[in-house]
Design an enzyme around this catalytic site. Structure first.
Site, PDB file in Angstrom:
ATOM      1  N   LYS A  52       0.605  -1.115  -0.391  1.00 43.54           N
ATOM      2  CA  LYS A  52      -0.117   0.206  -0.082  1.00 43.54           C
ATOM      3  C   LYS A  52       0.763   1.173   0.209  1.00 43.54           C
ATOM      4  O   LYS A  52       0.335   1.910  -0.889  1.00 43.54           O
ATOM      5  CB  LYS A  52      -0.459  -0.035   1.562  1.00 43.54           C
ATOM      6  N   GLN A  96      -5.340  -1.861   9.096  1.00 40.91           N
ATOM      7  CA  GLN A  96      -5.213  -3.356   8.847  1.00 40.91           C
ATOM      8  C   GLN A  96      -5.187  -5.042   9.709  1.00 40.91           C
ATOM      9  O   GLN A  96      -5.367  -4.392  11.158  1.00 40.91           O
ATOM     10  CB  GLN A  96      -3.365  -3.484   8.482  1.00 40.91           C
ATOM     11  N   ASP A 119     -11.506   1.616   3.581  1.00 38.38           N
ATOM     12  CA  ASP A 119     -11.824   0.851   3.186  1.00 38.38           C
ATOM     13  C   ASP A 119     -13.669   0.814   2.890  1.00 38.38           C
ATOM     14  O   ASP A 119     -13.627  -0.628   2.505  1.00 38.38           O
ATOM     15  CB  ASP A 119     -11.394  -0.350   4.427  1.00 38.38           C
TER      16      ASP A 119
END
Ligand code: NDP
Length: 296
Positions: A52, A96, A119
């Site tokens: 990322k 994460q 997300d």
């Protein structure tokens, strides 16, 4: 023989668009920044975070990485999330997953400001996806939709089957197909006659996390098959949920693993981060007195 849906190529094209948009915003004095938090030492998570960060660098997006020790308390993590929520220089926040067992994942995800939730896991964003009025789409299903579109297949009126009902992939995937007027069936571990249902699909999305679950005899000739699965085979290599050898002679289109859905997920994250930056900038601009506003 199935045509290959090249996720790497499609992802590269989309990243180029994102890069241009970042540059355009930069020209207006607007920087784009993603903050990523990782708790603990999970090797797979570390690789995802590294990828990322690399994608951010390639596209001109700033990134902040918070690598926290495994024993970090939930309170400390929530404090950091709140600090980033308040920081105007941070546009997107990503925690994460998975988190260590002592931290309640749901509480942390719900603490992220929905405006920075790139997300799209926050219940507000999930609800918005349900009603078809959203700013961000969850990255993997959004990437799958791009791959389906790349084949030129019209979703409207098609029979779509999604294997898997997770909150991250299966459920939002089904919703996106429904928004495009597909006739959608969602299968899971209790589904009876899985093979028969899959065989009815013009568009089949496999997201069960079971290597080789979908074999050629479960695929309708000519179907678009999207393989989300990321599993390890006997030799430690990466493989999907679809048995490519038996699927290729039957499917019309098929995503490879690796090189299909995988590259799209991070690209969609980058796109969501730019969307977040643009939306936050507009909101700030609207809050300013009209005499100080620059063009929206
Ligand atoms: P989950 O484990 O959360 O969900 C798996 C789903 O598949 C569940 O709904 C489960 O049913 C269903 N399932 C499991 N076994 C079967 C079976 N034999 N028949 C039918 N349904 C079954 O996984 P995720 O949704 O998070 O991920 C799915 C896969 O996609 C994984 O391989 C993951 O690694 C991969 N993935 C890939 C990404 C990418 O970028 N390429 C991103 C995210 C995920 P039930 O609900 O009944 O248990």
């Amino acid at each position: 023989m199935a045509q290959r849906i090249d996720g790497k190529r499609i992802s590269a094209e989309l990243r180029e668009q994102v890069r241009r948009e970042v540059a355009l915003l930069g020209g207006q004095g607007i920087s784009v920044c993603l903050a990523v938090m990782i708790v603990g030492e999970d090797p797979a998570s570390k690789i995802y975070v590294r990828n990322k960060k690399k994608a951010c660098e390639e596209l001109g997006i700033q990134s902040q990485e918070y690598a926290l020790p495994a024993e970090t308390s939930q309170e400390a993590l929530l404090d950091l999330v709140e600090q980033l929520n308040q920081d105007p220089a941070v546009n997107g926040i990503l925690v994460q997953l998975p988190l260590p067992a002592h931290i309640d994942e749901k509480s942390v995800l719900e603490a992220i400001s929905p405006k920075k939730d790139v997300d799209a896991f926050h219940p507000i964003n999930v609800g918005r996806i349900m009603i078809g009025s959203y700013d961000f789409l969850p990255c993997t299903p959004a990437g799958c939709m791009e791959l389906i579109h790349s084949t030129g297949t019209e979703v409207s009126g098609k029979r779509c089957v999604v294997v898997g009902r997770s909150n991250i992939v299966g459920k939002p995937m089904a919703m996106l197909l429904l928004h495009e007027s597909g006739t959608v069936t969602v299968c899971h571990s209790r589904t009876e006659n899985l093979a028969e249902i899959c065989r009815s699909a013009d568009i089949l999305v496999a997201a069960a996390g079971k290597a080789g679950l979908i074999t050629g005899d479960m695929i309708k000739p000519g179907a678009v098959v999207i393989d989300v699965g990321m599993n390890r085979d006997g030799e430690g290599g990466l493989c999907g949920d679809v048995d490519a050898a038996s699927a290729e002679p039957v499917a019309g289109w098929l995503t490879p693993v690796p090189g299909g859905v995988g590259p799209m997920t991070i690209t969609m994250l980058m796109r969501n981060t730019v969307t977040a930056a643009r939306l936050q900038w507009r909101q700030t601009a609207r809050a300013l007195p009209s005499s100080t506003r620059q063009g929206d």
